[in-house]
Motif scaffolding. Structure first.
Motif, PDB file in Angstrom:
ATOM      1  N   CYS A  18      -5.211 101.261 -17.793  1.00 51.67           N
ATOM      2  CA  CYS A  18      -5.075 101.512 -19.259  1.00 51.67           C
ATOM      3  C   CYS A  18      -5.708 100.518 -19.863  1.00 51.67           C
ATOM      4  O   CYS A  18      -6.421 100.939 -21.194  1.00 51.67           O
ATOM      5  CB  CYS A  18      -3.661 101.223 -19.618  1.00 51.67           C
ATOM      6  N   ILE A  19      -5.907  99.405 -19.759  1.00 53.59           N
ATOM      7  CA  ILE A  19      -6.790  98.256 -20.101  1.00 53.59           C
ATOM      8  C   ILE A  19      -8.266  98.516 -20.156  1.00 53.59           C
ATOM      9  O   ILE A  19      -8.872  98.559 -21.161  1.00 53.59           O
ATOM     10  CB  ILE A  19      -6.648  96.838 -19.646  1.00 53.59           C
ATOM     11  N   LEU A  20      -8.665  99.055 -18.995  1.00 48.94           N
ATOM     12  CA  LEU A  20     -10.270  99.263 -18.956  1.00 48.94           C
ATOM     13  C   LEU A  20     -10.447 100.484 -19.941  1.00 48.94           C
ATOM     14  O   LEU A  20     -11.222 100.765 -20.471  1.00 48.94           O
ATOM     15  CB  LEU A  20     -10.343  99.622 -17.361  1.00 48.94           C
ATOM     16  N   ALA A  21      -9.627 101.504 -19.918  1.00 49.06           N
ATOM     17  CA  ALA A  21      -9.756 103.035 -20.759  1.00 49.06           C
ATOM     18  C   ALA A  21      -9.779 102.343 -22.216  1.00 49.06           C
ATOM     19  O   ALA A  21     -10.733 102.869 -22.964  1.00 49.06           O
ATOM     20  CB  ALA A  21      -8.506 103.845 -20.553  1.00 49.06           C
ATOM     21  N   ILE A  22      -8.870 101.559 -22.642  1.00 50.56           N
ATOM     22  CA  ILE A  22      -9.036 101.196 -23.955  1.00 50.56           C
ATOM     23  C   ILE A  22     -10.124 100.305 -24.415  1.00 50.56           C
ATOM     24  O   ILE A  22     -10.742 100.499 -25.497  1.00 50.56           O
ATOM     25  CB  ILE A  22      -7.649 100.261 -24.411  1.00 50.56           C
ATOM     26  N   LEU A  23     -10.550  99.343 -23.434  1.00 44.09           N
ATOM     27  CA  LEU A  23     -11.676  98.603 -23.639  1.00 44.09           C
ATOM     28  C   LEU A  23     -12.898  99.480 -23.610  1.00 44.09           C
ATOM     29  O   LEU A  23     -14.004  99.672 -24.695  1.00 44.09           O
ATOM     30  CB  LEU A  23     -12.065  97.481 -22.345  1.00 44.09           C
ATOM     31  N   SER A  95     -29.160 109.880 -30.119  1.00 39.89           N
ATOM     32  CA  SER A  95     -28.678 108.616 -29.231  1.00 39.89           C
ATOM     33  C   SER A  95     -27.801 109.130 -28.250  1.00 39.89           C
ATOM     34  O   SER A  95     -27.211 110.268 -28.238  1.00 39.89           O
ATOM     35  CB  SER A  95     -27.894 107.750 -30.306  1.00 39.89           C
ATOM     36  N   THR A  96     -27.902 108.326 -27.052  1.00 41.94           N
ATOM     37  CA  THR A  96     -27.253 108.812 -25.954  1.00 41.94           C
ATOM     38  C   THR A  96     -26.244 107.449 -25.678  1.00 41.94           C
ATOM     39  O   THR A  96     -26.956 106.280 -25.487  1.00 41.94           O
ATOM     40  CB  THR A  96     -28.143 109.035 -24.874  1.00 41.94           C
ATOM     41  N   PHE A  97     -24.784 107.600 -25.319  1.00 40.43           N
ATOM     42  CA  PHE A  97     -24.176 106.725 -25.055  1.00 40.43           C
ATOM     43  C   PHE A  97     -23.327 106.764 -23.778  1.00 40.43           C
ATOM     44  O   PHE A  97     -22.972 107.862 -23.206  1.00 40.43           O
ATOM     45  CB  PHE A  97     -23.098 106.486 -26.258  1.00 40.43           C
ATOM     46  N   GLU A  98     -23.272 105.431 -23.081  1.00 39.91           N
ATOM     47  CA  GLU A  98     -22.728 105.495 -21.790  1.00 39.91           C
ATOM     48  C   GLU A  98     -21.050 105.087 -22.160  1.00 39.91           C
ATOM     49  O   GLU A  98     -20.867 104.353 -22.599  1.00 39.91           O
ATOM     50  CB  GLU A  98     -23.349 104.442 -20.847  1.00 39.91           C
ATOM     51  N   ILE A  99     -20.305 105.794 -21.177  1.00 39.24           N
ATOM     52  CA  ILE A  99     -19.063 105.544 -21.287  1.00 39.24           C
ATOM     53  C   ILE A  99     -18.727 104.368 -19.920  1.00 39.24           C
ATOM     54  O   ILE A  99     -19.026 104.835 -18.930  1.00 39.24           O
ATOM     55  CB  ILE A  99     -18.010 106.713 -20.910  1.00 39.24           C
ATOM     56  N   LEU A 100     -18.206 103.287 -20.312  1.00 37.75           N
ATOM     57  CA  LEU A 100     -18.209 102.233 -19.442  1.00 37.75           C
ATOM     58  C   LEU A 100     -17.019 102.276 -18.535  1.00 37.75           C
ATOM     59  O   LEU A 100     -16.023 102.754 -18.953  1.00 37.75           O
ATOM     60  CB  LEU A 100     -18.248 100.801 -19.916  1.00 37.75           C
ATOM     61  N   TYR A 101     -17.276 102.141 -17.337  1.00 35.22           N
ATOM     62  CA  TYR A 101     -16.025 101.763 -16.443  1.00 35.22           C
ATOM     63  C   TYR A 101     -15.561 103.258 -15.527  1.00 35.22           C
ATOM     64  O   TYR A 101     -14.719 103.004 -14.740  1.00 35.22           O
ATOM     65  CB  TYR A 101     -14.634 100.935 -16.929  1.00 35.22           C
ATOM     66  N   PHE A 102     -16.106 104.355 -16.228  1.00 36.36           N
ATOM     67  CA  PHE A 102     -15.653 105.464 -15.576  1.00 36.36           C
ATOM     68  C   PHE A 102     -16.799 106.499 -15.378  1.00 36.36           C
ATOM     69  O   PHE A 102     -17.862 106.520 -15.764  1.00 36.36           O
ATOM     70  CB  PHE A 102     -14.807 106.322 -16.552  1.00 36.36           C
ATOM     71  N   GLU A 103     -16.462 107.427 -14.285  1.00 34.87           N
ATOM     72  CA  GLU A 103     -17.720 108.265 -14.053  1.00 34.87           C
ATOM     73  C   GLU A 103     -17.590 109.547 -14.795  1.00 34.87           C
ATOM     74  O   GLU A 103     -17.304 110.578 -14.602  1.00 34.87           O
ATOM     75  CB  GLU A 103     -17.406 108.769 -12.602  1.00 34.87           C
TER      76      GLU A 103
END
Length: 120
Positions: A18-23, A95-103
């Motif tokens: 949950c912390i990683l998702a919020i971040l 623009s292209t944005f990467e979602i961190l921590y998740f595939e």
């Protein structure tokens, strides 16, 4: 006794997820908000250079590389053209944005904008 420790480990894992998702969501929205700053720079260059001239595009690419790591690109039917005073220049910032921590696949966002040429 064993169920309590397994439940505790599961809760810690879920809490960390949950912390990683919020971040990740917070970082994504901070990056999306940077589009407004870049659009403001594009508008300024259009006003100062009389359109999306090669000089304006060069300055925009330099600014993009320096401040945003090359995240943005501009598309316009009036690319590399100088326009008359008061003419409106329509453009689209891609623009292209990467979602961190998740595939998750990268998010591509096109934002439209326009500015007036203020060069005589």
């Amino acid at each position: 006794m064993m169920e309590g420790s397994i439940t505790a480990i599961f809760k810690m894992y879920l809490f960390l997820l949950c912390i990683l998702a919020i971040l990740s969501v917070a970082i994504f929205f901070i990056q999306v908000n940077q589009i407004n700053e870049y659009k403001q720079i594009v508008n300024y260059q259009i006003e100062r250079n009389g359109g999306l001239t090669p000089e304006a595009i060069s300055k925009l690419k330099d600014y993009d590389q320096k401040h945003f790591s090359g995240r943005f690109s501009i598309e316009s039917p009036m690319l590399n053209q100088k326009v008359k005073y008061g003419d409106e220049v329509d453009y689209t910032v891609h623009s292209t944005f990467e979602i961190l921590y998740f595939e998750i696949p990268n998010v591509k966002i096109p934002i439209k904008g326009s500015a007036l040429s203020l060069t005589r």
